[in-house]
Structures are given as structure tokens and as C-alpha cells.
Design a protein around this motif. Structure first.
Motif, PDB file in Angstrom:
ATOM      1  N   ALA A   1      50.750  23.348  28.267  1.00 51.15           N
ATOM      2  CA  ALA A   1      51.088  21.855  28.315  1.00 51.15           C
ATOM      3  C   ALA A   1      49.504  21.262  28.313  1.00 51.15           C
ATOM      4  O   ALA A   1      49.363  19.931  28.769  1.00 51.15           O
ATOM      5  N   MET A   2      48.937  21.822  28.074  1.00 49.71           N
ATOM      6  CA  MET A   2      47.615  21.217  28.199  1.00 49.71           C
ATOM      7  C   MET A   2      47.119  20.517  26.566  1.00 49.71           C
ATOM      8  O   MET A   2      46.411  21.891  26.139  1.00 49.71           O
ATOM      9  N   GLY A   3      47.435  19.624  26.476  1.00 51.91           N
ATOM     10  CA  GLY A   3      47.300  18.665  25.213  1.00 51.91           C
ATOM     11  C   GLY A   3      47.697  17.406  25.148  1.00 51.91           C
ATOM     12  O   GLY A   3      48.245  17.451  25.855  1.00 51.91           O
ATOM     13  N   SER A   4      47.364  17.031  23.148  1.00 51.00           N
ATOM     14  CA  SER A   4      47.875  15.568  23.526  1.00 51.00           C
ATOM     15  C   SER A   4      48.002  16.160  22.003  1.00 51.00           C
ATOM     16  O   SER A   4      48.665  14.789  20.924  1.00 51.00           O
TER      17      SER A   4
ATOM     18  N   SER B   1      51.735  16.713  25.138  1.00 50.47           N
ATOM     19  CA  SER B   1      51.937  18.290  24.705  1.00 50.47           C
ATOM     20  C   SER B   1      53.712  19.171  23.812  1.00 50.47           C
ATOM     21  O   SER B   1      53.600  20.140  23.439  1.00 50.47           O
TER      22      SER B   1
ATOM     23  N   ASP C   1      56.387  17.070  31.058  1.00 44.46           N
ATOM     24  CA  ASP C   1      55.560  15.895  31.491  1.00 44.46           C
ATOM     25  C   ASP C   1      54.265  15.974  32.048  1.00 44.46           C
ATOM     26  O   ASP C   1      55.176  15.185  33.765  1.00 44.46           O
ATOM     27  N   THR C   2      52.915  15.940  32.116  1.00 44.53           N
ATOM     28  CA  THR C   2      52.127  16.074  33.236  1.00 44.53           C
ATOM     29  C   THR C   2      51.365  14.862  33.547  1.00 44.53           C
ATOM     30  O   THR C   2      51.289  14.206  34.309  1.00 44.53           O
ATOM     31  N   GLY C   3      50.993  14.248  32.409  1.00 46.05           N
ATOM     32  CA  GLY C   3      50.794  13.138  32.377  1.00 46.05           C
ATOM     33  C   GLY C   3      50.491  12.670  30.901  1.00 46.05           C
ATOM     34  O   GLY C   3      49.585  11.617  30.581  1.00 46.05           O
ATOM     35  N   GLY C   4      51.937  12.348  30.598  1.00 50.67           N
ATOM     36  CA  GLY C   4      52.575  11.683  29.060  1.00 50.67           C
ATOM     37  C   GLY C   4      52.668  12.884  27.717  1.00 50.67           C
ATOM     38  O   GLY C   4      53.080  12.070  27.071  1.00 50.67           O
ATOM     39  N   SER C   5      53.497  13.903  28.486  1.00 55.70           N
ATOM     40  CA  SER C   5      53.575  14.750  27.243  1.00 55.70           C
ATOM     41  C   SER C   5      54.646  14.899  26.995  1.00 55.70           C
ATOM     42  O   SER C   5      55.631  15.584  25.716  1.00 55.70           O
TER      43      SER C   5
ATOM     44  N   PHE D   1      51.882  23.996  35.695  1.00 56.64           N
ATOM     45  CA  PHE D   1      50.349  23.657  34.722  1.00 56.64           C
ATOM     46  C   PHE D   1      49.270  22.945  35.652  1.00 56.64           C
ATOM     47  O   PHE D   1      49.072  23.501  36.505  1.00 56.64           O
TER      48      PHE D   1
ATOM     49  N   TYR E   1      43.154  11.890  36.960  1.00 60.35           N
ATOM     50  CA  TYR E   1      44.364  13.387  36.505  1.00 60.35           C
ATOM     51  C   TYR E   1      43.326  14.764  36.078  1.00 60.35           C
ATOM     52  O   TYR E   1      43.468  15.326  36.220  1.00 60.35           O
ATOM     53  N   TYR E   2      42.307  14.548  35.823  1.00 65.03           N
ATOM     54  CA  TYR E   2      41.238  15.749  35.554  1.00 65.03           C
ATOM     55  C   TYR E   2      41.002  16.648  35.933  1.00 65.03           C
ATOM     56  O   TYR E   2      40.818  17.927  35.935  1.00 65.03           O
TER      57      TYR E   2
ATOM     58  N   ARG F   1      40.223  23.994  31.272  1.00 63.62           N
ATOM     59  CA  ARG F   1      40.635  22.862  32.711  1.00 63.62           C
ATOM     60  C   ARG F   1      40.406  24.368  33.747  1.00 63.62           C
ATOM     61  O   ARG F   1      40.007  23.701  34.545  1.00 63.62           O
TER      62      ARG F   1
ATOM     63  N   ASP G   1      45.870   9.626  26.805  1.00 61.18           N
ATOM     64  CA  ASP G   1      46.841   9.515  27.528  1.00 61.18           C
ATOM     65  C   ASP G   1      46.363   8.322  28.707  1.00 61.18           C
ATOM     66  O   ASP G   1      47.183   8.987  29.874  1.00 61.18           O
TER      67      ASP G   1
HETATM   68  N1  GLN Z   1      47.449  15.055  27.425  1.00 61.28           N
HETATM   69  C1  GLN Z   1      47.795  15.642  28.913  1.00 61.28           C
HETATM   70  C2  GLN Z   1      46.994  16.849  28.845  1.00 61.28           C
HETATM   71  O1  GLN Z   1      45.756  17.675  28.121  1.00 61.28           O
HETATM   72  C3  GLN Z   1      49.032  15.709  29.434  1.00 61.28           C
HETATM   73  C4  GLN Z   1      49.663  16.677  29.521  1.00 61.28           C
HETATM   74  C5  GLN Z   1      51.152  17.009  30.029  1.00 61.28           C
HETATM   75  O2  GLN Z   1      51.456  15.993  30.040  1.00 61.28           O
HETATM   76  N2  GLN Z   1      51.425  18.320  29.629  1.00 61.28           N
HETATM   77  O3  GLN Z   1      46.588  17.351  29.892  1.00 61.28           O
END
Ligand code: GLN
Length: 453
Positions: A108-111, A134, A154-158, A186, A289-290, A338, A405
């Protein structure tokens, strides 16, 4: 229409479009067909159960008993879980039919879905573009008609970002509303599972089914689950909407801005009012967040060591080498980035300067939302600063990818719920309107989303 017909339709569509869309990692066709037939023979159970027999796709980081679950990582390439996530148990109790497991960015790491170890899912509206991420597979499968419903995380918008890019409805519930038991972690303090659907009504049905306290997840909340369907009245008279100026400012595409202003006009026409507000700490959200999500990820991903799950290297002569080689061969580049970031931020000597500081800023961001929600019912803005970008466009520069995001991440840091609903087009590509609510007030979000829809 029988369940067998519905499931037939789903696979027929998948066989038609999947070579272009590439949303699925695993199909469960034989089991799904057998189950559909069983349900047709026992159709009496369907009373008052709208989801009975409905074809659903599941993001591949949600564990499904006996059904391959990889989180789109090579390190889990042959992992067949021995239990079901709580959300899957709940879906099974409702008798939905699992069609298959959906592609995503690794862990789930990515957009954009470009971080999957297996394939790049394409945006059904324009196959040269990303579906978002993601949960890109979950959004693309619903948008292309391969399934009626899907689950994402959804961790940051996924959930919200791919829903916006694919022109479907995606909700991130309040943190604690839905059990995370069986969601491959995640960043545990941010992750939530949520529904992706074509309509707000479908979304409410699916959330109703998966919500609630779970003794297997100590962070799931002991809060009543209201009847979300009763919120779909179409009535938003007197509702107070806040529009953060940071959400319509620099970096936000002009057509995106216009589509939000149009949406606000529609809501005004229905008797709601809106005012500009400020979420002053949102400019720190991305950095916060990051730091936090990578720190949590570095701890969560420590369990993938070649001993307990999935992939194990052939090139090791002692235990330390086994760990090292398995992880270097099994994880993709973004996941490694990460883990390194998070390990660094948590290391002694840097912990106070980075991790602890980020936790403090998180509290300020949360407070921004609390202040606004003292006076307003919902916050409205765009889901993303731009429509779907081209495949390959952002892969060289992680910072531009991360910036995508910027409008969804503060919501996870605050733990509040947010939805993305379709709100127009820019050059033939769908745009999303984000509606953010108070803690555990998904009902009001649905009310606004449904009135607007
Ligand atoms: N795009 C963000 C990230 O890479 C959010 C990912 C998410 O919500 N899982 O961390």
C-alpha cells in the motif's frame, strides 16, 4: 436475476477488459461460481439483505483464507492465509461473492499502482494513465464494471485518490470504525479499510456491513454503528460547510478548483451554506505523514524475514544472511526506501528530533480539524490537486508522487472520515470532491454526498 447470472456477468466483463485494465492479481472463479450456485439454491436467505450474492473484489492486502494474498509484494508471492480478516468474515456472513484479489502498490505504498511487483493497473478512462493508488485495482475494477463493490485500504489517501481518478465513490471511515484485523499493516495508527462503489447508497450498505467493534483489534472503537442508509435523505438544508483555503490554493489545478466551486453552488442551491476557513498546519502534513508512516512501516515490516511467511532466499549460508538476502530480494525499491527512512527516524539520537516532533505536529493538525468542526458540519474540497497522471510521469521523482496526496493525508493524521465522490471532468478524466466529517459522523458525509450525487 440469479446470483449465477450476476457472477457470470462479472467474469464475462473481466475476460473482456482485463487484458487492458489489469486490475486483478488473483481470480477465484471456480469457488465463486460454486458458491453462486449454492446461494441460488438457498435464495430464501436474501430477505432484507441487499448485499446477498453481490460480486465483490478485495484489495490484496486483506487476508482471505485459502486465497492467495500478496499485498502485491514478491515477499508474499506464495502466501495463502489460514484465516479471514474480520471484514471478510462479515462479508461472508452477508453472503457476498468474492470474485478475486485486486492489484495495489506493494504494501500500500504508492499513489499509482506502479509500485506493484506484478503489474501496472490502468485507468479505465484512459489506459495510458494511472488508476491512482494504492487501491488502484479496487477503483479500476469498479469503474470498469468488473465488480459492483470492492474493498480498499487508506493510510494517506489510498481509497479516496484512486476513487477520484477512476470516477467512483470511495470512503475512508473514521479510524476505529472498521476492524483492521487481517489487514496487512502498513502504518497501524493511520490504516483503515473502506468501501469503493459506484454509488453513495452502495457505499453506505457496504460500510454498514463491515463496521463495528472487534475484539481482535484493540483499536476498533466501541461506538454504535448507526443506520447509514437513513442518512440518504437528500436534505442538506441549513448544513454548514467549511472550505479550507489551503485546499484551493497553490498547486491545485484550475479545473479542479472550478469543479469544487460548482459543487458548492449545487449544495448552496439545496440550502447549505459555505465559508472559507483555514487548516493552518496542513502545510506540515506531508512531512509529518511520511515520517510517521515510514516509522510504523519499518516496525510492521520487520516480520517479513523469510522464516515465517512467503518468500525465502536460496542464497544464504547463515541466519543473518537469510534475513538480509530475503529482504533485499523480496521487497521493491519504494518499500525499501520507506523502511530506511523509518528506521533512521526511530534510531536513538534522531528519535526526538524526528519521530517525537512529528507526533507533536500530528496533534496540531488534529486540533485544526477540531477547531473547524466546532462551527461546521463538514469540510469540502478537492480529493486531488490534478486528474489522473500518465503512467511513468511521476516515477522518477518520489517527491512529486508524494505531493499527490497532500489533500487526503491530513484526514488520516486527524483520524476523521472522508469520502471522494465524482464531481466532473477535466479533459475527459474524472475529478473527485472530498467531503470530510467529524469523528464517527460518516452519516453526515453520506448525506451530503448523496444530495450532491
Ligand atoms: N500514497 C500514500 C503513500 O504512498 C498513501 C498510501 C496509502 O494510503 N496506503 O504512502
Amino acid at each position: 436475476i440469479s446470483i449465477t447470472d450476476l457472477v457470470d456477468e462479472s467474469y464475462k466483463r473481466i475476460h473482456e477488459v482485463e487484458n487492458k485494465v489489469q486490475a486483478f492479481l488473483t481470480l477465484d472463479e471456480e469457488n465463486a461460481r460454486t458458491y453462486a450456485k449454492q446461494l441460488d439454491d438457498a435464495i430464501s436467505n436474501s430477505e432484507n439483505n441487499v448485499l446477498f450474492g453481490m460480486p465483490i473484489g478485495i484489495k490484496d492486502n486483506i487476508v482471505t483464507k485459502g486465497l492467495r494474498t500478496t499485498a502485491a509484494s514478491k515477499i508474499l508471492e506464495n502466501f495463502d492465509p489460514i484465516y479471514d480478516a474480520t471484514v471478510i468474515q462479515k462479508l461472508k456472513a452477508t453472503q457476498t461473492v468474492t470474485i478475486g484479489k485486486l492489484n495495489m502498490d506493494e504494501f500500500a505504498m504508492g499513489s499509482s499502482n506502479e509500485n506493484s511487483s506484478y503489474k501496472v493497473t490502468r485507468n479505465p478512462w484512459d489506459t495510458d494513465r494511472v488508476p491512482g493508488g494504492s487501491s488502484g485495482g479496487s477503483a479500476a475494477a469498479v469503474a470498469s464494471g468488473e465488480v459492483l463493490f470492492s474493498l480498499g485500504s487508506d493510510t494517506g489517501g489510498s481509497i479516496r485518490q484512486p476513487a477520484a481518478f477512476c470516477g467512483v465513490v470511495g470512503l475512508k471511515p473514521t479510524y476505529g470504525r472498521v476492524s483492521r484485523f487481517g489487514l496487512i499493516a502498513f502504518a497501524s495508527s493511520l490504516d483503515q479499510i473502506g468501501p469503493i462503489t459506484r454509488t453513495v447508497e452502495d457505499n453506505a450498505y457496504l460500510l454498514q456491513t463491515i463496521s463495528g467493534l472487534d475484539e481482535m483489534d484493540s483499536t476498533s472503537a466501541n461506538v454504535d454503528v448507526p443506520n447509514f442508509l437513513s442518512s440518504l435523505t437528500g436534505d442538506v438544508k441549513g448544513l454548514k460547510i467549511a472550505v479550507p483555503k489551503e485546499y484551493l490554493g497553490e498547486g491545485v489545478n484550475e479545473e479542479v478548483r472550478q469543479s469544487v466551486l460548482e459543487a458548492l453552488k449545487v449544495l448552496e442551491g439545496l440550502g447549505a451554506t459555505w465559508e472559507e476557513v483555514s487548516l493552518p498546519h496542513s502545510k506540515y502534513a506531508l512531512a509529518t505523514y511520511y515520517l510517521l508512516s515510514s516509522s510504523e512501516a519499518s516496525a510492521n515490516l520487520a516480520r517479513f524475514d523469510g522464516v515465517r511467511y512467503g518468500y525465502r532466499t536460496d542464497n544464504a549460508s547463515n541466519l543473518l544472511e537469510l534475513y538480509k538476502q530475503t529482504r533485499s530480494e523480496g521487497f521493491g525499491d519504494e518499500v525499501k526506501r520507506r523502511i530506511m527512512l523509518g528506521t533512521f527516524a526511530l534510531s536513538s539520537g534522531y528519535y526526538d528530533a524526528y519521530y517525537k516532533k512529528a507526533q507533536k505536529v500530528r496533534t496540531l493538525i488534529k486540533k485544526d480539524f477540531e477547531d473547524v468542526f466546532e462551527k461546521y458540519d463538514v469540510i469540502v474540497g478537492p480529493t486531488t490537486p490534478t486528474p489522473a497522471f500518465k503512467i511513468g510521469e511521476n516515477t522518477k521523482d518520489p517527491m512529486t508522487m508524494y505531493a499527490n496526496d497532500i489533500l487526503t493525508i491530513p484526514v488520516n493524521l486527524a483520524g476523521v472520515p472522508g469520502i471522494s465522490v465524482p464531481c466532473g471532468f477535466s479533459e475527459g478524466l474524472p475529478l473527485g470532491l472530498q467531503i470530510i466529517g467529524k469523528h464517527f459522523d460518516e452519516g453526515t458525509i453520506y448525506r451530503v454526498a448523496h444530495a450532491f450525487e
